[in-house]
Design an enzyme around this catalytic site. Structure first.
Site, mmCIF file in Angstrom:
data_model
loop_
_atom_site.group_PDB
_atom_site.id
_atom_site.type_symbol
_atom_site.label_atom_id
_atom_site.label_comp_id
_atom_site.label_asym_id
_atom_site.label_seq_id
_atom_site.Cartn_x
_atom_site.Cartn_y
_atom_site.Cartn_z
ATOM 1 N N ASN A 208 3.579 -16.680 -2.847
ATOM 2 C CA ASN A 208 4.580 -16.006 -2.010
ATOM 3 C C ASN A 208 5.987 -16.544 -2.191
ATOM 4 O O ASN A 208 6.952 -15.860 -1.902
ATOM 5 C CB ASN A 208 4.147 -16.044 -0.548
ATOM 6 N N HIS B 265 -6.379 -19.939 -0.047
ATOM 7 C CA HIS B 265 -5.578 -18.714 0.044
ATOM 8 C C HIS B 265 -6.147 -17.650 -0.898
ATOM 9 O O HIS B 265 -5.980 -17.728 -2.113
ATOM 10 C CB HIS B 265 -4.123 -19.063 -0.312
ATOM 11 N N SER C 59 -0.592 -17.553 4.364
ATOM 12 C CA SER C 59 0.195 -17.187 3.183
ATOM 13 C C SER C 59 1.372 -18.120 2.989
ATOM 14 O O SER C 59 1.997 -18.120 1.938
ATOM 15 C CB SER C 59 0.763 -15.779 3.356
ATOM 16 N N GLU D 166 -5.722 -19.677 -4.320
ATOM 17 C CA GLU D 166 -4.837 -20.854 -4.363
ATOM 18 C C GLU D 166 -5.468 -21.901 -3.447
ATOM 19 O O GLU D 166 -5.737 -21.616 -2.275
ATOM 20 C CB GLU D 166 -3.446 -20.511 -3.794
HETATM 21 N N1 LIG Z 1 -2.586 -9.192 4.206
HETATM 22 C C1 LIG Z 1 -2.537 -9.858 3.066
HETATM 23 O O1 LIG Z 1 -2.365 -9.270 1.987
HETATM 24 C C2 LIG Z 1 -2.751 -11.360 3.056
HETATM 25 C C3 LIG Z 1 -2.986 -11.985 1.801
HETATM 26 C C4 LIG Z 1 -3.253 -13.366 1.793
HETATM 27 C C5 LIG Z 1 -3.234 -14.090 2.967
HETATM 28 N N2 LIG Z 1 -2.979 -13.453 4.170
HETATM 29 C C6 LIG Z 1 -3.013 -14.262 5.378
HETATM 30 O O2 LIG Z 1 -4.257 -14.057 6.042
HETATM 31 C C7 LIG Z 1 -4.081 -14.197 7.453
HETATM 32 C C8 LIG Z 1 -4.545 -12.942 8.149
HETATM 33 O O3 LIG Z 1 -3.797 -11.855 7.672
HETATM 34 P P1 LIG Z 1 -4.347 -10.351 7.788
HETATM 35 O O4 LIG Z 1 -3.525 -9.538 6.843
HETATM 36 O O5 LIG Z 1 -5.835 -10.327 7.687
HETATM 37 O O6 LIG Z 1 -3.897 -10.016 9.291
HETATM 38 P P2 LIG Z 1 -4.527 -8.941 10.289
HETATM 39 O O7 LIG Z 1 -3.480 -8.675 11.277
HETATM 40 O O8 LIG Z 1 -5.130 -7.803 9.535
HETATM 41 O O9 LIG Z 1 -5.751 -9.748 10.976
HETATM 42 C C9 LIG Z 1 -5.558 -10.878 11.779
HETATM 43 C C10 LIG Z 1 -6.741 -10.968 12.729
HETATM 44 O O10 LIG Z 1 -6.673 -12.217 13.410
HETATM 45 C C11 LIG Z 1 -7.121 -11.998 14.725
HETATM 46 N N3 LIG Z 1 -6.694 -13.064 15.606
HETATM 47 C C12 LIG Z 1 -5.471 -13.313 16.137
HETATM 48 N N4 LIG Z 1 -5.507 -14.389 16.928
HETATM 49 C C13 LIG Z 1 -6.786 -14.844 16.908
HETATM 50 C C14 LIG Z 1 -7.465 -15.926 17.546
HETATM 51 N N5 LIG Z 1 -6.808 -16.734 18.361
HETATM 52 N N6 LIG Z 1 -8.777 -16.103 17.302
HETATM 53 C C15 LIG Z 1 -9.437 -15.268 16.466
HETATM 54 N N7 LIG Z 1 -8.851 -14.215 15.841
HETATM 55 C C16 LIG Z 1 -7.544 -14.016 16.059
HETATM 56 C C17 LIG Z 1 -6.490 -10.652 15.087
HETATM 57 O O11 LIG Z 1 -7.129 -10.081 16.230
HETATM 58 C C18 LIG Z 1 -6.730 -9.866 13.798
HETATM 59 O O12 LIG Z 1 -7.964 -9.188 13.811
HETATM 60 C C19 LIG Z 1 -2.601 -14.520 7.669
HETATM 61 O O13 LIG Z 1 -2.456 -15.910 7.724
HETATM 62 C C20 LIG Z 1 -1.954 -13.943 6.408
HETATM 63 O O14 LIG Z 1 -0.752 -14.576 6.094
HETATM 64 C C21 LIG Z 1 -2.750 -12.096 4.226
#
Ligand SMILES: NC(=O)c1ccc[n+]([C@@H]2O[C@H](COP(=O)([O-])OP(=O)(O)OC[C@H]3O[C@@H](n4cnc5c(N)ncnc54)[C@H](O)[C@@H]3O)[C@@H](O)[C@H]2O)c1
Length: 283
Positions: free
Chosen positions: A190, A140, A119, A152
């Site tokens: 963001n 993204h 993000s 994005e």
């Molecule tokens: N939540 C949102 O609305 C949103 C929107 C756009 C982008 N993002 C981005 O997406 C990414 C994930 O966010 P999320 O909300 O899904 O988080 P989340 O916490 O729901 O999921 C993250 C996952 O990554 C896994 N993980 C951590 N380290 C790891 C590794 N070394 N190898 C493999 N898996 C690993 C965790 O176990 C977890 O299941 C982040 O970069 C976040 O900024 C989130």
């Protein structure tokens, strides 16, 4: 290069949504997380969300079964060697993503594009950790991924035109609308959204209005489908805090200071919808 098999790293909120849309569009998916339990949870969410699409007559029961059959859950990252394209969707922490990109550079074929769904973290910095910075790019997606149209597509300083064109085309194949953005903290989405959510939190903290009242103002006055505090709970307050810190560190302007109430709530484990409590409480 033809992309038929995609690796998705992280099976959380976004990773399972991204695996869902790739599988639904006919691509094979290798979904990777650190524990089988997390993969099982991600796969169960994908099955539930595909079923929702069956009920709405968007896809058939056969389409659902075929999409699920195209997703393999793995803990062993070596399995990503089979993939033609990778999107990293792990926790929003630079050290975690840095370790993953470093390793992906070793595990995958040299021609494979390495995308990140980050993000806010610098795509240029992630690219510099690899021997292929021209093949590192931001892709993204937005939450919930199966529903939201926008992707994005973020160019790092070294990202090639060929990489950019491939990812743009891939986004279109998924039924999404790609928008081109250059690498900068928070990109466009963001950079603009998070300070709004953060300011809404300041308004609550300073007693300007309740969370409910702030949300009503935005829903009724600005035609937002949900208010900023409901949205913050939905995104995850820990994710919001991480992004504010990236904006603060990357841009150095005090206007990006995270709201103390946000910090306090994250310290308390009140992370929003996913933990059952944030600005609102959830069953
Ligand atoms: N939540 C949102 O609305 C949103 C929107 C756009 C982008 N993002 C981005 O997406 C990414 C994930 O966010 P999320 O909300 O899904 O988080 P989340 O916490 O729901 O999921 C993250 C996952 O990554 C896994 N993980 C951590 N380290 C790891 C590794 N070394 N190898 C493999 N898996 C690993 C965790 O176990 C977890 O299941 C982040 O970069 C976040 O900024 C989130």
């Amino acid at each position: 290069m033809d992309i038929t098999r995609v690796g998705v790293i992280g099976a959380g909120t976004m990773g399972n949504g991204i695996a869902h849309v790739f599988a639904r569009s006919g691509l094979s998916v290798v979904l990777c997380d650190v524990e089988q339990r997390l993969l099982d949870r991600g796969l169960a969410t994908i099955a539930k969300n595909l079923e929702r699409e069956v009920v709405k007559n968007k896809i058939s029961a056969d389409d659902k079964a075929a999409a699920l059959g195209r997703i393999a859950g793995v803990v062993d990252r070596a399995r990503l060697a089979e993939c033609d394209f990778i999107v990293e969707v792990a926790t929003e922490k630079f050290e975690i993503k840095a370790e993953i990109f470093h390793d992906l550079d070793r595990v995958t074929r040299a021609e494979v594009i390495l995308a990140s769904n980050t993000s806010s973290i610098s795509i240029t910095k992630l690219g510099a950790l690899t021997q292929r910075p021209e093949k590192v790019i931001g892709m993204h997606f937005f939450n919930p991924v199966p529903v939201m149209k926008l992707v994005e597509v973020i160019r790092g300083l070294a990202t090639s035109q060929e990489t950019f064109a491939t990812v743009r085309e891939l986004a279109v194949k998924l039924g999404k609308t790609p928008v081109e953005v250059n690498d900068a903290p928070g990109f466009v989405s963001n950079r603009v959204l998070m300070p709004l959510l953060n300011e809404a939190m300041f308004a609550v903290m300073e007693g300007v209005a309740t969370a409910e009242a702030v949300d009503e103002v935005f829903k009724l006055g600005m035609a937002h489908p949900m208010g900023p505090l409901t949205l913050a709970d939905f995104i995850g307050l820990d994710v919001c805090l991480d992004i504010m810190r990236v904006l603060q560190d990357g841009l150095g302007d005090p206007k990006y200071r995270p709201c103390p109430l946000l910090i306090k709530m994250v310290d308390a484990g009140w992370l929003g919808r996913k933990s059952g409590r944030g600005f609102y409480t959830y069953q």
